[in-house]
Design a protein around this motif. Sequence first.
Motif, PDB file in Angstrom:
ATOM      1  N   THR A  38     102.848  92.338  36.490  1.00 16.85           N
ATOM      2  CA  THR A  38     102.091  91.031  36.775  1.00 16.85           C
ATOM      3  C   THR A  38     102.395  90.564  38.358  1.00 16.85           C
ATOM      4  O   THR A  38     101.926  89.621  38.559  1.00 16.85           O
ATOM      5  N   LEU A  39     102.847  91.481  39.114  1.00 17.17           N
ATOM      6  CA  LEU A  39     103.242  91.321  40.538  1.00 17.17           C
ATOM      7  C   LEU A  39     102.020  91.982  41.352  1.00 17.17           C
ATOM      8  O   LEU A  39     101.982  93.219  41.069  1.00 17.17           O
ATOM      9  N   LEU A  40     101.253  91.501  42.276  1.00 17.59           N
ATOM     10  CA  LEU A  40     100.706  92.049  43.080  1.00 17.59           C
ATOM     11  C   LEU A  40     100.971  91.768  44.442  1.00 17.59           C
ATOM     12  O   LEU A  40     101.387  90.752  44.928  1.00 17.59           O
ATOM     13  N   THR A  41     101.063  92.847  45.270  1.00 19.21           N
ATOM     14  CA  THR A  41     101.533  92.852  46.610  1.00 19.21           C
ATOM     15  C   THR A  41     100.639  93.322  47.591  1.00 19.21           C
ATOM     16  O   THR A  41      99.746  94.242  47.220  1.00 19.21           O
ATOM     17  N   ALA A  42     100.374  92.853  48.755  1.00 21.37           N
ATOM     18  CA  ALA A  42      99.284  93.585  49.886  1.00 21.37           C
ATOM     19  C   ALA A  42      99.628  93.096  51.267  1.00 21.37           C
ATOM     20  O   ALA A  42     100.524  92.028  51.385  1.00 21.37           O
ATOM     21  N   GLN A  43      99.013  93.676  52.066  1.00 23.37           N
ATOM     22  CA  GLN A  43      98.932  93.357  53.487  1.00 23.37           C
ATOM     23  C   GLN A  43      97.640  92.916  53.859  1.00 23.37           C
ATOM     24  O   GLN A  43      96.602  93.654  53.470  1.00 23.37           O
ATOM     25  N   VAL A  44      97.557  92.134  54.787  1.00 21.33           N
ATOM     26  CA  VAL A  44      96.228  91.517  55.184  1.00 21.33           C
ATOM     27  C   VAL A  44      96.135  91.465  56.703  1.00 21.33           C
ATOM     28  O   VAL A  44      96.982  90.896  57.141  1.00 21.33           O
ATOM     29  N   GLU A  45      95.299  92.032  57.635  1.00 15.49           N
ATOM     30  CA  GLU A  45      95.255  91.766  58.988  1.00 15.49           C
ATOM     31  C   GLU A  45      94.763  90.624  59.410  1.00 15.49           C
ATOM     32  O   GLU A  45      93.845  90.364  58.783  1.00 15.49           O
ATOM     33  N   GLY A  46      95.378  90.183  60.231  1.00 15.84           N
ATOM     34  CA  GLY A  46      95.125  88.664  60.746  1.00 15.84           C
ATOM     35  C   GLY A  46      95.057  88.574  61.926  1.00 15.84           C
ATOM     36  O   GLY A  46      94.967  89.566  62.891  1.00 15.84           O
ATOM     37  N   ASN A  47      95.378  87.415  62.611  1.00 13.60           N
ATOM     38  CA  ASN A  47      95.551  86.897  64.011  1.00 13.60           C
ATOM     39  C   ASN A  47      96.652  87.407  64.681  1.00 13.60           C
ATOM     40  O   ASN A  47      96.796  87.636  65.920  1.00 13.60           O
ATOM     41  N   ASP A  48      97.664  87.751  63.980  1.00 11.79           N
ATOM     42  CA  ASP A  48      99.024  88.147  64.234  1.00 11.79           C
ATOM     43  C   ASP A  48      99.119  89.483  64.648  1.00 11.79           C
ATOM     44  O   ASP A  48      98.322  90.261  64.181  1.00 11.79           O
ATOM     45  N   PRO A 100     104.881 101.581  38.321  1.00 10.97           N
ATOM     46  CA  PRO A 100     105.739 101.016  37.197  1.00 10.97           C
ATOM     47  C   PRO A 100     106.452  99.572  37.696  1.00 10.97           C
ATOM     48  O   PRO A 100     106.807  99.724  38.717  1.00 10.97           O
ATOM     49  N   GLU A 101     106.824  98.733  36.698  1.00  2.00           N
ATOM     50  CA  GLU A 101     107.549  97.710  36.928  1.00  2.00           C
ATOM     51  C   GLU A 101     108.843  98.115  37.256  1.00  2.00           C
ATOM     52  O   GLU A 101     109.467  98.990  37.107  1.00  2.00           O
ATOM     53  N   MET A 102     109.875  97.203  38.240  1.00  2.00           N
ATOM     54  CA  MET A 102     111.087  97.487  38.502  1.00  2.00           C
ATOM     55  C   MET A 102     112.056  97.815  37.625  1.00  2.00           C
ATOM     56  O   MET A 102     112.795  98.729  37.489  1.00  2.00           O
ATOM     57  N   ASP A 103     111.928  96.993  36.461  1.00  2.00           N
ATOM     58  CA  ASP A 103     112.752  97.017  35.294  1.00  2.00           C
ATOM     59  C   ASP A 103     112.563  98.471  34.756  1.00  2.00           C
ATOM     60  O   ASP A 103     113.609  99.175  34.368  1.00  2.00           O
ATOM     61  N   THR A 104     111.337  99.194  34.617  1.00  2.00           N
ATOM     62  CA  THR A 104     111.088 100.487  34.096  1.00  2.00           C
ATOM     63  C   THR A 104     111.988 101.341  35.137  1.00  2.00           C
ATOM     64  O   THR A 104     112.354 102.256  34.574  1.00  2.00           O
ATOM     65  N   LEU A 105     111.730 101.309  36.303  1.00  2.00           N
ATOM     66  CA  LEU A 105     112.322 102.235  37.005  1.00  2.00           C
ATOM     67  C   LEU A 105     113.785 102.378  37.036  1.00  2.00           C
ATOM     68  O   LEU A 105     114.321 103.365  37.148  1.00  2.00           O
ATOM     69  N   LEU A 106     114.406 100.994  37.000  1.00  2.00           N
ATOM     70  CA  LEU A 106     115.790 101.023  37.046  1.00  2.00           C
ATOM     71  C   LEU A 106     116.515 101.451  35.726  1.00  2.00           C
ATOM     72  O   LEU A 106     117.520 101.767  35.585  1.00  2.00           O
ATOM     73  N   ALA A 107     115.553 101.419  34.674  1.00  2.00           N
ATOM     74  CA  ALA A 107     116.073 101.482  33.309  1.00  2.00           C
ATOM     75  C   ALA A 107     116.209 103.200  33.116  1.00  2.00           C
ATOM     76  O   ALA A 107     116.921 103.849  32.354  1.00  2.00           O
ATOM     77  N   GLY A 108     115.455 103.830  34.084  1.00  2.00           N
ATOM     78  CA  GLY A 108     115.218 105.451  33.897  1.00  2.00           C
ATOM     79  C   GLY A 108     116.506 106.043  34.520  1.00  2.00           C
ATOM     80  O   GLY A 108     117.155 106.998  34.549  1.00  2.00           O
TER      81      GLY A 108
END
Length: 108
Positions: A38-48, A100-108
Amino acid sequence: MTKFTEADIRAGTISQSFARGQDYFRSGAVSEIVRRGTLLTAQVEGNDQAPYQITVTLLDDGSIGSATCTCPYDWGGYCKHIVAVLLTALHSDDEITVKPEMDTLLAG
């Protein structure tokens, strides 16, 4: 797998931010959009010089829960960068890298 609409995005922001976010979306300013559960992350080019970092948490039903951006926007609702990411998630599902979600990665 998103369950929100443009109307939902518009309801979370002011009209100027929505319009500017559309411009960012159309110009391809959104990059590195990743979905982990349920987590979306992204980058957006802006004025900085460095791109802004956006995090969107979706609710279990796929609707928008919360969203943050590293830009200094402070006028209420979603900033243009968040709008651009949400529009990308809504209209360009093929641009989203699903991991995969972090919980899934850590469980492996």
